[in-house]
Scaffold this active site. Structure first.
Site, PDB file in Angstrom:
ATOM      1  N   CYS A   1       0.866  -1.180   0.000  1.00 43.50           N
ATOM      2  CA  CYS A   1       0.000   0.000   0.000  1.00 43.50           C
ATOM      3  C   CYS A   1       0.907   1.235   0.000  1.00 43.50           C
ATOM      4  O   CYS A   1       2.119   1.124  -0.183  1.00 43.50           O
ATOM      5  CB  CYS A   1      -0.961  -0.014   1.182  1.00 43.50           C
ATOM      6  SG  CYS A   1      -0.170   0.144   2.784  1.00 43.50           S
ATOM      7  N   THR A   2       0.339   2.396   0.222  1.00 32.59           N
ATOM      8  CA  THR A   2       1.097   3.638   0.071  1.00 32.59           C
ATOM      9  C   THR A   2       2.242   3.797   1.073  1.00 32.59           C
ATOM     10  O   THR A   2       3.394   3.989   0.697  1.00 32.59           O
ATOM     11  CB  THR A   2       0.159   4.857   0.233  1.00 32.59           C
ATOM     12  OG1 THR A   2      -1.021   4.613  -0.515  1.00 32.59           O
ATOM     13  CG2 THR A   2       0.830   6.134  -0.241  1.00 32.59           C
TER      14      THR A   2
END
Ligand SMILES: [Zn+2]
Ligand SMILES: [Zn+2]
Length: 319
Positions: A176-177
């Site tokens: 994810c980020t």
């Protein structure tokens, strides 16, 4: 003046998060910084921007607290302060989920260097656990891109995946980020029988800083005023297209019609033609934000970050 952004999180018991909220607010008083920080009984999830002196004194101040002494701060340069204001809030959950997940039961952390080698081995299911509007403008090559509109849909997706593949044999690399979603989502996969689950340490932000854009295509969606960034500072080719004319493009806007606020990708000339709107009917709506060409998409993206009803899964901000 140079500005820098910090991204960090930590799952650690905080007995009275509301006291922490107050301490944070006092610390930021009178400083030229903007923040989006959430505290709960289970820890902290924060983003901040400011000039180096303020950023450094914040990090030093946090590290004086034994609970945050080993906090990992991701830091990078930004053109200016990138959040609308100083926001420090208490939230019952750090990442609001409908299902309980225990980060201590999560997948194994993998450094960006190991991650790159694992991708090259081709032995893994590479799983992007961000929302569809995030991976649309950028993702790892060959990643599985689940059509998730928001984080609440992940448990259902995890269930479906466990029925589609053999969870005892499928090795999953999840990213994810900034890493916080994987802490919880990887635990959810393990609960559904996945035995080998790996999570990218520090997320794509950390990968870009350590390994550049190797195996990455496009941009990284971020939850601040910039909306999209190149992960290694080098200009990347767009992988998405303008929603109007279908030319390659990866600039997001929020529709200038306040009652629509749709997030869409648009090229500069179509943005001009549609006056910052997602569609022709919106250009005639009663409540339109004024379209300013020189301001780019900025007035709209702030609106998108501040006022919209949904909640962003990366930082539990309103997005
Ligand atoms: Zn266009
Ligand atoms: Zn619209």
């Amino acid at each position: 003046m140079k500005y820098f952004a910090l991204a960090y999180y930590k799952f650690t018991p905080i007995e009275d998060p509301k006291i922490e909220v107050r301490k944070h607010k006092i610390f930021f008083e009178g400083r030229d910084v903007t923040t989006r920080i959430y505290l709960s009984e289970e820890g902290i999830n924060g983003q901040m921007s400011g000039q180096m002196a303020d950023v450094e004194s914040y990090m030093a101040w946090m590290k004086e607290d034994p609970r945050f002494a080993d906090m990992v701060f991701k830091i990078h340069e930004v053109p200016e302060n990138v959040f609308p204001r100083v926001t420090v809030k208490y939230r019952p959950q750090l990442v609001a989920l409908n299902e309980k997940a225990d980060p201590t039961e999560g997948g194994q952390h993998v450094s960006p260097g190991e991650w790159k080698e694992m991708i090259e081995s081709g032995e893994y299911l590479l799983l992007d656990v961000r929302n569809d509007y995030e991976w649309e403008i950028g993702h790892f090559e060959g990643a599985t891109l689940p059509p998730l509109k928001n984080f609440r849909e992940f448990p259902e997706y995890a269930q479906k995946l466990s029925e589609e593949v053999d969870p005892s044999k499928t090795k999953v690399m999840m990213y994810c980020t900034g890493g916080i979603r994987c802490e919880l989502y990887s635990a959810m996969l393990k609960k559904r029988g996945f035995e080998s689950v790996y999570q990218l340490d520090g997320g794509v932000i950390n990968y870009g800083q350590k390994e550049g854009n190797k195996h990455w295509r496009g941009k990284l969606f971020v939850f601040d005023d910039r909306l999209a960034v190149d992960i290694d500072g080098e200009e990347s080719e767009p992988i998405a297209t303008c929603c109007h004319c279908k030319l390659p493009c990866d600039t997001y806007y929020n529709c200038a019609n306040m009652d629509c606020n749709n997030l869409f990708i648009s090229c500069p000339s179509c943005t001009e033609v549609y006056k910052g709107c997602c569609d022709h009917p919106c250009t005639e709506a009663p409540r339109l934000r004024p379209y300013e060409r020189l301001g780019g998409n900025k007035p709209f993206r702030k609106k998108h970050l501040v006022d919209s009803q949904a909640t962003c899964s990366e930082c539990t901000c309103k997005i």
